[in-house]
Design a protein around this motif. Sequence first.
Motif, PDB file in Angstrom:
ATOM      1  N   LEU A 105      37.561  34.248  45.751  1.00  0.00           N
ATOM      2  CA  LEU A 105      38.744  33.459  45.402  1.00  0.00           C
ATOM      3  C   LEU A 105      39.436  34.016  44.160  1.00  0.00           C
ATOM      4  CD1 LEU A 105      37.471  29.803  46.022  1.00  0.00           C
ATOM      5  CD2 LEU A 105      39.160  31.073  47.371  1.00  0.00           C
ATOM      6  N   LEU A 106      38.636  34.653  43.291  1.00  0.00           N
ATOM      7  CA  LEU A 106      39.190  35.214  42.055  1.00  0.00           C
ATOM      8  C   LEU A 106      39.852  36.579  42.263  1.00  0.00           C
ATOM      9  CD1 LEU A 106      36.352  34.449  39.460  1.00  0.00           C
ATOM     10  CD2 LEU A 106      38.595  33.363  39.596  1.00  0.00           C
ATOM     11  N   LEU A 107      39.622  37.208  43.410  1.00  0.00           N
ATOM     12  CA  LEU A 107      40.083  38.583  43.614  1.00  0.00           C
ATOM     13  C   LEU A 107      41.570  38.799  43.335  1.00  0.00           C
ATOM     14  CD1 LEU A 107      38.334  40.298  46.662  1.00  0.00           C
ATOM     15  CD2 LEU A 107      38.378  41.022  44.274  1.00  0.00           C
ATOM     16  N   PRO A 108      42.469  37.959  43.887  1.00  0.00           N
ATOM     17  CA  PRO A 108      43.890  38.188  43.603  1.00  0.00           C
ATOM     18  C   PRO A 108      44.220  38.127  42.119  1.00  0.00           C
ATOM     19  CG  PRO A 108      43.631  36.692  45.458  1.00  0.00           C
ATOM     20  CD  PRO A 108      42.270  36.853  44.856  1.00  0.00           C
ATOM     21  N   GLN A 109      43.609  37.175  41.400  1.00  0.00           N
ATOM     22  CA  GLN A 109      43.868  37.053  39.969  1.00  0.00           C
ATOM     23  C   GLN A 109      43.257  38.235  39.208  1.00  0.00           C
ATOM     24  OE1 GLN A 109      42.630  33.322  38.270  1.00  0.00           O
ATOM     25  NE2 GLN A 109      43.456  33.805  36.247  1.00  0.00           N
ATOM     26  N   LEU A 110      42.068  38.678  39.637  1.00  0.00           N
ATOM     27  CA  LEU A 110      41.443  39.833  38.999  1.00  0.00           C
ATOM     28  C   LEU A 110      42.298  41.077  39.197  1.00  0.00           C
ATOM     29  CD1 LEU A 110      39.146  41.384  37.622  1.00  0.00           C
ATOM     30  CD2 LEU A 110      37.996  41.483  39.861  1.00  0.00           C
ATOM     31  N   ALA A 111      42.781  41.284  40.413  1.00  0.00           N
ATOM     32  CA  ALA A 111      43.630  42.438  40.692  1.00  0.00           C
ATOM     33  C   ALA A 111      44.901  42.396  39.852  1.00  0.00           C
ATOM     34  CB  ALA A 111      43.977  42.480  42.177  1.00  0.00           C
ATOM     35  N   ALA A 112      45.479  41.206  39.707  1.00  0.00           N
ATOM     36  CA  ALA A 112      46.681  41.058  38.883  1.00  0.00           C
ATOM     37  C   ALA A 112      46.375  41.342  37.420  1.00  0.00           C
ATOM     38  CB  ALA A 112      47.263  39.656  39.050  1.00  0.00           C
ATOM     39  N   TYR A 113      45.168  40.988  36.987  1.00  0.00           N
ATOM     40  CA  TYR A 113      44.766  41.253  35.604  1.00  0.00           C
ATOM     41  C   TYR A 113      44.625  42.757  35.363  1.00  0.00           C
ATOM     42  CZ  TYR A 113      41.948  41.087  31.331  1.00  0.00           C
ATOM     43  OH  TYR A 113      41.465  41.260  30.057  1.00  0.00           O
ATOM     44  N   ILE A 114      43.976  43.449  36.295  1.00  0.00           N
ATOM     45  CA  ILE A 114      43.849  44.903  36.168  1.00  0.00           C
ATOM     46  C   ILE A 114      45.226  45.555  36.171  1.00  0.00           C
ATOM     47  CG2 ILE A 114      42.958  46.998  37.272  1.00  0.00           C
ATOM     48  CD1 ILE A 114      40.638  45.285  38.351  1.00  0.00           C
ATOM     49  N   TYR A 115      46.105  45.055  37.030  1.00  0.00           N
ATOM     50  CA  TYR A 115      47.475  45.576  37.057  1.00  0.00           C
ATOM     51  C   TYR A 115      48.157  45.335  35.714  1.00  0.00           C
ATOM     52  CZ  TYR A 115      52.352  46.203  38.386  1.00  0.00           C
ATOM     53  OH  TYR A 115      53.650  46.637  38.434  1.00  0.00           O
ATOM     54  N   LEU A 137      27.154  37.787  41.741  1.00  0.00           N
ATOM     55  CA  LEU A 137      25.787  37.590  42.216  1.00  0.00           C
ATOM     56  C   LEU A 137      25.514  36.141  42.589  1.00  0.00           C
ATOM     57  CD1 LEU A 137      23.793  39.821  39.690  1.00  0.00           C
ATOM     58  CD2 LEU A 137      24.177  40.262  42.128  1.00  0.00           C
ATOM     59  N   ASP A 138      26.098  35.211  41.815  1.00  0.00           N
ATOM     60  CA  ASP A 138      25.792  33.792  42.023  1.00  0.00           C
ATOM     61  C   ASP A 138      26.601  33.168  43.162  1.00  0.00           C
ATOM     62  OD1 ASP A 138      24.010  33.940  39.959  1.00  0.00           O
ATOM     63  OD2 ASP A 138      25.296  32.964  38.479  1.00  0.00           O
ATOM     64  N   SER A 139      27.844  33.595  43.320  1.00  0.00           N
ATOM     65  CA  SER A 139      28.704  32.962  44.320  1.00  0.00           C
ATOM     66  C   SER A 139      29.759  33.941  44.816  1.00  0.00           C
ATOM     67  CB  SER A 139      29.383  31.715  43.739  1.00  0.00           C
ATOM     68  OG  SER A 139      30.307  31.176  44.667  1.00  0.00           O
ATOM     69  N   ARG A 140      29.484  34.558  45.971  1.00  0.00           N
ATOM     70  CA  ARG A 140      30.454  35.494  46.537  1.00  0.00           C
ATOM     71  C   ARG A 140      31.756  34.767  46.878  1.00  0.00           C
ATOM     72  NH1 ARG A 140      28.001  40.297  48.512  1.00  0.00           N
ATOM     73  NH2 ARG A 140      26.287  40.728  47.071  1.00  0.00           N
ATOM     74  N   ALA A 141      31.643  33.513  47.328  1.00  0.00           N
ATOM     75  CA  ALA A 141      32.837  32.762  47.704  1.00  0.00           C
ATOM     76  C   ALA A 141      33.751  32.563  46.500  1.00  0.00           C
ATOM     77  CB  ALA A 141      32.449  31.417  48.311  1.00  0.00           C
ATOM     78  N   GLN A 142      33.160  32.193  45.358  1.00  0.00           N
ATOM     79  CA  GLN A 142      33.957  32.001  44.150  1.00  0.00           C
ATOM     80  C   GLN A 142      34.578  33.321  43.697  1.00  0.00           C
ATOM     81  OE1 GLN A 142      31.759  30.571  40.760  1.00  0.00           O
ATOM     82  NE2 GLN A 142      33.548  30.517  39.420  1.00  0.00           N
ATOM     83  N   PHE A 143      33.780  34.397  43.785  1.00  0.00           N
ATOM     84  CA  PHE A 143      34.304  35.699  43.378  1.00  0.00           C
ATOM     85  C   PHE A 143      35.474  36.110  44.264  1.00  0.00           C
ATOM     86  CE2 PHE A 143      34.513  40.311  43.458  1.00  0.00           C
ATOM     87  CZ  PHE A 143      34.486  40.622  42.105  1.00  0.00           C
ATOM     88  N   GLN A 145      32.232  33.965  31.384  1.00  0.00           N
ATOM     89  CA  GLN A 145      31.154  34.357  32.285  1.00  0.00           C
ATOM     90  C   GLN A 145      31.453  35.742  32.852  1.00  0.00           C
ATOM     91  OE1 GLN A 145      30.551  31.698  35.591  1.00  0.00           O
ATOM     92  NE2 GLN A 145      28.459  32.391  35.943  1.00  0.00           N
ATOM     93  N   PRO A 146      30.523  36.697  32.711  1.00  0.00           N
ATOM     94  CA  PRO A 146      30.767  38.039  33.263  1.00  0.00           C
ATOM     95  C   PRO A 146      30.981  37.980  34.770  1.00  0.00           C
ATOM     96  CG  PRO A 146      28.841  38.027  31.819  1.00  0.00           C
ATOM     97  CD  PRO A 146      29.210  36.597  32.046  1.00  0.00           C
ATOM     98  N   LEU A 147      31.895  38.819  35.237  1.00  0.00           N
ATOM     99  CA  LEU A 147      32.192  38.802  36.668  1.00  0.00           C
ATOM    100  C   LEU A 147      31.014  39.260  37.517  1.00  0.00           C
ATOM    101  CD1 LEU A 147      35.891  40.039  36.945  1.00  0.00           C
ATOM    102  CD2 LEU A 147      34.991  37.723  36.853  1.00  0.00           C
ATOM    103  N   ASP A 148      30.154  40.111  36.952  1.00  0.00           N
ATOM    104  CA  ASP A 148      28.997  40.515  37.753  1.00  0.00           C
ATOM    105  C   ASP A 148      28.064  39.340  38.011  1.00  0.00           C
ATOM    106  OD1 ASP A 148      28.069  40.344  35.143  1.00  0.00           O
ATOM    107  OD2 ASP A 148      27.091  42.307  35.133  1.00  0.00           O
ATOM    108  N   ARG A 149      28.001  38.396  37.067  1.00  0.00           N
ATOM    109  CA  ARG A 149      27.186  37.205  37.266  1.00  0.00           C
ATOM    110  C   ARG A 149      27.810  36.307  38.329  1.00  0.00           C
ATOM    111  NH1 ARG A 149      22.610  36.189  37.915  1.00  0.00           N
ATOM    112  NH2 ARG A 149      22.255  37.621  36.175  1.00  0.00           N
ATOM    113  N   ILE A 150      29.128  36.150  38.277  1.00  0.00           N
ATOM    114  CA  ILE A 150      29.811  35.340  39.290  1.00  0.00           C
ATOM    115  C   ILE A 150      29.620  35.962  40.664  1.00  0.00           C
ATOM    116  CG2 ILE A 150      32.062  34.510  40.095  1.00  0.00           C
ATOM    117  CD1 ILE A 150      32.944  34.370  37.176  1.00  0.00           C
TER     118      ILE A 150
END
Length: 204
Positions: free
Chosen positions: A113-123, A105-111, A98-103
């Motif tokens: 929660l994903l921020l630390p993992q997303l940041a680690a992925y970019i790192y 838009l659909d659920s800021r709370a879920q997004f 699922q594209p992150l832009d969709r997540i």
Amino acid sequence: MRIVTAKEFQDWLSHGEVLEKDSHGPKVVRLSSGQLLKIFRSRRLPLLARLRPEAVRFDDRAKRLQTLGIQTPIICETCWIDRSKLVSACLYEPLVGQPLDRIFLDSRAQFNLLLPQLAAYIYRLHQRGIYFRSLHLGNILRTPDNDFGLIDFLDIRFKNRPLGRMLIRRNFQHLRNYLQRRKVENFPWEELVAAYKAASKSSN
């Protein structure tokens, strides 16, 4: 690379679903087989585009990303749609996710929660020498195995060492510019940057 006949290409368009297009025509088509057809119209010098068409470059980048442990679509075939006009294409199995832009838009709370993992992925990308100029929420998928994957990565560059501070800043600026162009409101930018710094410290 084989040359797709005009009839075969028209059949693909007639029986498929155009997912993305621009003023020049279709860019991404979902075929009846479930595969995706990604069409490239080269803007490079004709000699370079013929020697190494965009479809081949896209395939090469997908394979290299996969060797670095980064999930991407699986390329099945590269071909010419119109060699005289430098139009090439890839047929590939879509990356499930699922594209992150969709997540976002659909659920800021879920997004959030994903921020630390997303940041680690970019790192992780940066540490593996991956400089993705088109790094934005529409090009990162959340995969079913709770990881992430990349799509639309033709402009990606590979370094032989982790990215330096200048390229890291530039990469984040590309993301910020994307958010501004899309007029994305209330994006947790400071939280993302802080999570990236935390990922950097935890790896040391």
